[in-house]
Design a protein around this motif. Structure first.
Motif, PDB file in Angstrom:
ATOM      1  N   MET A 253      -6.980   2.193  -4.901  1.00 45.64           N
ATOM      2  CA  MET A 253      -5.547   2.104  -4.809  1.00 45.64           C
ATOM      3  C   MET A 253      -4.930   3.327  -5.474  1.00 45.64           C
ATOM      4  SD  MET A 253      -3.446  -1.342  -5.515  1.00 45.64           S
ATOM      5  CE  MET A 253      -4.539  -2.719  -5.304  1.00 45.64           C
TER       6      MET A 253
ATOM      7  N   THR B  51       2.030   1.151  -4.001  1.00 44.24           N
ATOM      8  CA  THR B  51       0.656   1.635  -3.943  1.00 44.24           C
ATOM      9  C   THR B  51       0.114   1.475  -2.534  1.00 44.24           C
ATOM     10  OG1 THR B  51      -0.188  -0.530  -4.642  1.00 44.24           O
ATOM     11  CG2 THR B  51       0.144   1.121  -6.365  1.00 44.24           C
TER      12      THR B  51
ATOM     13  N   ARG C 274      -3.529   1.080  -0.267  1.00 45.11           N
ATOM     14  CA  ARG C 274      -4.952   0.719  -0.372  1.00 45.11           C
ATOM     15  C   ARG C 274      -5.541   0.636   1.024  1.00 45.11           C
ATOM     16  NH1 ARG C 274      -5.180  -4.901   0.860  1.00 45.11           N
ATOM     17  NH2 ARG C 274      -3.118  -5.845   0.629  1.00 45.11           N
TER      18      ARG C 274
ATOM     19  N   TRP D 254      -4.255   0.886   6.435  1.00 44.91           N
ATOM     20  CA  TRP D 254      -3.768   1.030   5.072  1.00 44.91           C
ATOM     21  C   TRP D 254      -2.642   0.038   4.834  1.00 44.91           C
ATOM     22  CZ3 TRP D 254      -4.255   5.649   8.066  1.00 44.91           C
ATOM     23  CH2 TRP D 254      -5.375   6.413   7.743  1.00 44.91           C
TER      24      TRP D 254
END
Length: 165
Positions: A1, A9, A11, A55
Motif C-alpha cells: 500500500m 492509499t 493497493r 488497483w
C-alpha cells in the motif's frame, strides 16, 4: 500500500472478484438504472486474471469504539481501476486497456480519478506500452470531461445496430 494522493492509499487488487463486480454494477447502474447487470459476473470471470491489474483506493480514518473504549482504524474502499491488454489493430502493438475506472460518488472531484489514471499510465510506460485505450459511454459526461482534461482523444467510433429478434 502506498499513498496515491494525500489521505488516500492505493493497493493492488488481489482476487476480490465480489468487490470488483460490485463496483462494476454500481458504475453501470448510475448510467442505466433500469437495467439488470447480473451478466457482469461473466465479464469478471472471463477477463479478470493475474495479467489484468486491479488497483483499489482506500481512505483510512479513525473511529472511536464505545464498546472497547479504543480508537480503531477503519478502511473504506472508494475507487478502483481495472486494466487489461489490447492489441492496436493498425500497428499490432500491445497496449493497456482500461476496463473500469470507478470512484464512489461522494469522493468524486477530489483528484482520485486523475491520480488513478496517472498511476495506470506510469504502470503502462514501465512495462513498455506506448498508449492506453478505453471505452466511455457518450452519456457519461463526467468521465468524458476527465479523459479530455488529461489528454485522451477519440480515435474511433464504436457503432452498434440493434437486430430484430
Amino acid at each position: 500500500m502506498s499513498e496515491l494522493i494525500p489521505g488516500y492509499t492505493i493497493r493492488a487488487g488481489g482476487i476480490d472478484r465480489a468487490l470488483l463486480l460490485k463496483f462494476m454494477q454500481r458504475t453501470y447502474k448510475e448510467l442505466f438504472p433500469e437495467q439488470d447487470f447480473s451478466h457482469l459476473a461473466r465479464t469478471v470471470e472471463q477477463y479478470y486474471s493475474k495479467e489484468t491489474p486491479l488497483w483499489w483506493v482506500d481512505i483510512t480514518g479513525e473511529n472511536y469504539s464505545l464498546a472497547t473504549s479504543h480508537q480503531q482504524l477503519t478502511t473504506q474502499t472508494v475507487a478502483c481501476l481495472w486494466a487489461g491488454n489490447a492489441i492496436d489493430q493498425v500497428k499490432g502493438d500491445r497496449y493497456t486497456h482500461i476496463f473500469l475506472l470507478y470512484v464512489v460518488p461522494e469522493y468524486r472531484k477530489k483528484g482520485i480519478g486523475t491520480a488513478l489514471m496517472q498511476y495506470a499510465e506510469a504502470w503502462a510506460k514501465k512495462r513498455g506500452d506506448r498508449q492506453i485505450g478505453l471505452q466511455v459511454f457518450q452519456c457519461n459526461q463526467p468521465a468524458l470531461n476527465l479523459y479530455n482534461q488529461i489528454g485522451y482523444e477519440s480515435t474511433s467510433i464504436w457503432m452498434v445496430k440493434k437486430l430484430a429478434p
